[in-house]
Design a protein around this motif. Structure first.
Motif, PDB file in Angstrom:
ATOM      1  N   ARG A 181      38.364 119.561 -19.609  1.00  0.00           N
ATOM      2  CA  ARG A 181      36.909 118.909 -20.750  1.00  0.00           C
ATOM      3  C   ARG A 181      36.843 117.133 -20.301  1.00  0.00           C
ATOM      4  NH1 ARG A 181      36.792 120.546 -26.240  1.00  0.00           N
ATOM      5  NH2 ARG A 181      36.071 118.780 -27.797  1.00  0.00           N
ATOM      6  N   GLY A 217      38.748 125.740 -19.130  1.00  0.00           N
ATOM      7  CA  GLY A 217      39.689 126.704 -20.626  1.00  0.00           C
ATOM      8  C   GLY A 217      39.171 126.535 -22.200  1.00  0.00           C
ATOM      9  N   THR A 243      37.546 126.898 -24.721  1.00  0.00           N
ATOM     10  CA  THR A 243      36.071 125.923 -24.461  1.00  0.00           C
ATOM     11  C   THR A 243      35.710 125.583 -23.784  1.00  0.00           C
ATOM     12  OG1 THR A 243      36.707 123.182 -25.252  1.00  0.00           O
ATOM     13  CG2 THR A 243      35.973 124.965 -26.997  1.00  0.00           C
ATOM     14  N   SER A 256      45.949 116.737 -16.029  1.00  0.00           N
ATOM     15  CA  SER A 256      47.264 116.654 -17.140  1.00  0.00           C
ATOM     16  C   SER A 256      48.033 118.410 -17.345  1.00  0.00           C
ATOM     17  CB  SER A 256      47.671 116.054 -18.427  1.00  0.00           C
ATOM     18  OG  SER A 256      46.421 116.478 -19.580  1.00  0.00           O
ATOM     19  N   GLY A 291      51.555 112.122  -5.981  1.00  0.00           N
ATOM     20  CA  GLY A 291      50.900 111.119  -5.578  1.00  0.00           C
ATOM     21  C   GLY A 291      49.211 110.849  -6.359  1.00  0.00           C
TER      22      GLY A 291
HETATM   23  C1  LIG Z   1      39.805 123.069 -29.648  1.00  0.00           C
HETATM   24  C2  LIG Z   1      40.274 121.772 -28.890  1.00  0.00           C
HETATM   25  C3  LIG Z   1      39.272 122.934 -27.905  1.00  0.00           C
HETATM   26  C4  LIG Z   1      39.456 122.060 -25.485  1.00  0.00           C
HETATM   27  N1  LIG Z   1      38.750 122.839 -24.860  1.00  0.00           N
HETATM   28  C5  LIG Z   1      39.309 122.163 -23.558  1.00  0.00           C
HETATM   29  C6  LIG Z   1      38.785 123.103 -22.507  1.00  0.00           C
HETATM   30  O1  LIG Z   1      38.102 123.864 -22.887  1.00  0.00           O
HETATM   31  N2  LIG Z   1      39.297 122.481 -21.198  1.00  0.00           N
HETATM   32  C7  LIG Z   1      39.832 121.393 -21.137  1.00  0.00           C
HETATM   33  O2  LIG Z   1      39.982 121.312 -19.818  1.00  0.00           O
HETATM   34  N3  LIG Z   1      39.969 120.637 -22.149  1.00  0.00           N
HETATM   35  C8  LIG Z   1      39.764 121.463 -23.861  1.00  0.00           C
HETATM   36  N4  LIG Z   1      40.249 120.604 -24.417  1.00  0.00           N
HETATM   37  C9  LIG Z   1      40.699 119.101 -25.070  1.00  0.00           C
HETATM   38  C10 LIG Z   1      42.497 118.864 -24.041  1.00  0.00           C
HETATM   39  O3  LIG Z   1      42.998 119.104 -24.987  1.00  0.00           O
HETATM   40  C11 LIG Z   1      42.796 117.952 -22.828  1.00  0.00           C
HETATM   41  O4  LIG Z   1      42.346 116.418 -23.990  1.00  0.00           O
HETATM   42  C12 LIG Z   1      42.211 117.608 -21.475  1.00  0.00           C
HETATM   43  O5  LIG Z   1      42.615 118.983 -20.679  1.00  0.00           O
HETATM   44  C13 LIG Z   1      42.371 116.703 -20.708  1.00  0.00           C
HETATM   45  O6  LIG Z   1      42.189 116.196 -19.692  1.00  0.00           O
HETATM   46  P1  LIG Z   1      42.472 116.084 -18.279  1.00  0.00           P
HETATM   47  O7  LIG Z   1      44.066 116.928 -17.922  1.00  0.00           O
HETATM   48  O8  LIG Z   1      41.853 115.604 -17.261  1.00  0.00           O
HETATM   49  O9  LIG Z   1      42.782 114.702 -18.545  1.00  0.00           O
HETATM   50  P2  LIG Z   1      44.458 113.371 -19.086  1.00  0.00           P
HETATM   51  O10 LIG Z   1      45.012 114.635 -20.096  1.00  0.00           O
HETATM   52  O11 LIG Z   1      44.333 112.379 -19.312  1.00  0.00           O
HETATM   53  O12 LIG Z   1      45.423 113.783 -17.850  1.00  0.00           O
HETATM   54  C14 LIG Z   1      45.044 112.933 -16.843  1.00  0.00           C
HETATM   55  C15 LIG Z   1      46.041 112.802 -15.983  1.00  0.00           C
HETATM   56  O13 LIG Z   1      45.414 112.679 -14.319  1.00  0.00           O
HETATM   57  C16 LIG Z   1      46.464 111.762 -13.963  1.00  0.00           C
HETATM   58  N5  LIG Z   1      45.912 110.501 -13.505  1.00  0.00           N
HETATM   59  C17 LIG Z   1      44.987 110.010 -13.699  1.00  0.00           C
HETATM   60  N6  LIG Z   1      44.594 109.324 -11.508  1.00  0.00           N
HETATM   61  C18 LIG Z   1      45.761 109.603 -11.219  1.00  0.00           C
HETATM   62  C19 LIG Z   1      45.151 109.820  -9.878  1.00  0.00           C
HETATM   63  N7  LIG Z   1      44.663 108.602  -9.186  1.00  0.00           N
HETATM   64  N8  LIG Z   1      45.606 111.046  -9.201  1.00  0.00           N
HETATM   65  C20 LIG Z   1      46.219 111.919  -9.337  1.00  0.00           C
HETATM   66  N9  LIG Z   1      46.558 112.518 -10.753  1.00  0.00           N
HETATM   67  C21 LIG Z   1      46.417 110.658 -11.449  1.00  0.00           C
HETATM   68  C22 LIG Z   1      47.405 111.354 -14.662  1.00  0.00           C
HETATM   69  O14 LIG Z   1      48.834 111.962 -15.230  1.00  0.00           O
HETATM   70  C23 LIG Z   1      47.191 113.121 -15.972  1.00  0.00           C
HETATM   71  O15 LIG Z   1      48.031 113.525 -15.835  1.00  0.00           O
HETATM   72  C24 LIG Z   1      40.151 121.053 -25.725  1.00  0.00           C
HETATM   73  C25 LIG Z   1      40.542 120.162 -26.890  1.00  0.00           C
HETATM   74  C26 LIG Z   1      40.538 121.093 -27.911  1.00  0.00           C
HETATM   75  C27 LIG Z   1      41.405 120.332 -29.398  1.00  0.00           C
END
Ligand SMILES: Cc1cc2nc3c(=O)[nH]c(=O)nc-3n(C[C@H](O)[C@H](O)[C@H](O)COP(=O)(O)OP(=O)(O)OC[C@H]3O[C@@H](n4cnc5c(N)ncnc54)[C@H](O)[C@@H]3O)c2cc1C
Length: 328
Positions: free
Chosen positions: A246, A261, A263, A278, A314
């Motif tokens: 998201r 995910g 939503t 993450s 990595g």
């Molecule tokens: C009601 C509700 C519904 C939701 N619905 C969804 C949904 O449908 N789908 C969804 O995905 N989320 C949903 N979320 C959001 C969810 O809680 C997370 O906020 C979201 O999934 C985080 O996205 P992310 O993992 O991309 O980002 P982050 O949690 O910020 O993770 C980023 C990751 O990237 C890694 N990283 C950074 N730079 C690099 C690099 N250069 N190389 C390798 N790794 C790196 C970091 O170590 C970290 O682990 C919802 C939240 C709520 C409250």
């Protein structure tokens, strides 16, 4: 209440193709019908859709109710919902499962209102309660932290939209046959204020997520919209599709239709490669059914690294080019 019999599923047809969700609903519906000792019926609306009837029988339908008319060639929700509501009033199904697709979500809600019954939207599991024969539909709630089981006690049919890929497709039995019931379309009754103008297909930048066996998904760790260009290269090399968590969708890097995910969408590919994601519970809700999960993340403690079959620690901007090189 005793007048309402049999389990219905909606066999969705989109632009001349029977949706795979029809076969998944036939699987879920068969379990309900067998538990109740009732028939499993598919209902199909559209134009020139009769060719799909044998397939519905082979995947488990005992009866197919079909309304085949040129007015139903393109999906207009009032027209479809009024037609479907008329079919429900006429044949009185006991339980009715629809797919929680774009079309199914809209159609199920409108039909439930027209018929005056309850709907559990976006369920992931359905069962018959052995004590009273009621439908128990379960869906995630409170951001995926709780599972709620919802019932509809006083009205029929008990309706439910079920997430695509929550169930496997039903098993096919070649040559299996059943009964066909044709329902006439009534142009003066099934009307709409909305008019279909044109269908614009999206530009087709890769495979449909629901059909892809390999999915390369990017998260906030991409750092910029352009990061998806690299993911597309890997997806193309592996014959797969691109998706996202998201965070990049909220940042405007990629369209919502790619979101996986709670939503977003649920997918079940053979291989899911999570890059810079993450692995929060809301993301996992849409991809934990993948056969093999590969995670590429800088942080070895990220939750996705614990569920991954292959956890690559990595920087994705180093790991993915190395993978492309190795796949060359
Ligand atoms: C009601 C509700 C519904 C939701 N619905 C969804 C949904 O449908 N789908 C969804 O995905 N989320 C949903 N979320 C959001 C969810 O809680 C997370 O906020 C979201 O999934 C985080 O996205 P992310 O993992 O991309 O980002 P982050 O949690 O910020 O993770 C980023 C990751 O990237 C890694 N990283 C950074 N730079 C690099 C690099 N250069 N190389 C390798 N790794 C790196 C970091 O170590 C970290 O682990 C919802 C939240 C709520 C409250």
């Amino acid at each position: 209440m005793n007048d309402w019999k049999n389990v219905w599923i909606l066999a969705e047809v989109n632009h001349g193709k029977l949706s795979a969700t029809a076969l998944e609903l036939l699987h879920a519906g068969r379990q309900l019908a067998d538990a109740l000792g009732e028939k499993l019926c598919a209902v199909m609306l559209g134009y020139q859709v009769e060719k799909f009837i044998p397939e519905l029988f082979e995947y488990g339908a005992d009866t197919v109710y079909v309304c085949d008319d040129a007015h139903l060639q393109n999906y207009v929700d009032d027209v479809y919902a009024k037609t479907l509501a008329a079919m429900v009033r006429e044949y009185k199904p006991n339980k009715f499962l629809l797919p929680a697709t774009n079309m199914g979500r809209s159609l199920s809600a409108k039909t439930a209102v027209f018929v005056g019954t309850g709907l559990t939207a976006d369920a992931t599991d359905v069962k018959i309660n052995a004590e009273d024969g009621q439908l128990h539909a379960t869906r995630p709630t409170f951001g995926g932290n709780l599972m709620a089981t919802i019932t509809c006690k006083n009205t029929r049919p008990e309706m439910c939209s079920l997430r695509p890929m929550a169930y496997e497709k039903a098993a096919r039995v070649s040559g299996r046959r059943g009964e066909v019931v044709n329902f006439p379309f009534q142009a003066d009754k099934y009307t709409s204020l909305a008019k279909f103008v044109e269908f614009i297909k999206n530009d087709g930048d890769g495979l449909d997520l629901s059909e892809a066996e390999v999915i390369v998904a990017g998260g906030r760790g991409l750092g910029k919209a352009d990061g998806f260009t690299l993911l597309k290269k890997l997806a193309q090399r592996l014959g797969g599709a691109v998706a996202a968590s998201r965070a990049p969708v909220d940042s405007g890097w990629i369209d919502y239709r790619y979101q996986i995910g709670l939503t977003g969408r649920t997918v079940k590919p053979k291989v899911y490669i999570a890059c810079g994601i993450s692995g929060q519970i809301q993301h996992m809700a849409g991809m934990s059914g993948a056969d093999v999960i590969v995670a590429i993340n800088k942080d070895p403690q990220a939750p996705i690294m614990k569920v991954a079959n292959y956890a690559v620690e990595g920087d994705l901007y180093e790991v993915i080019p190395a993978m492309l090189e190795a796949l060359h």
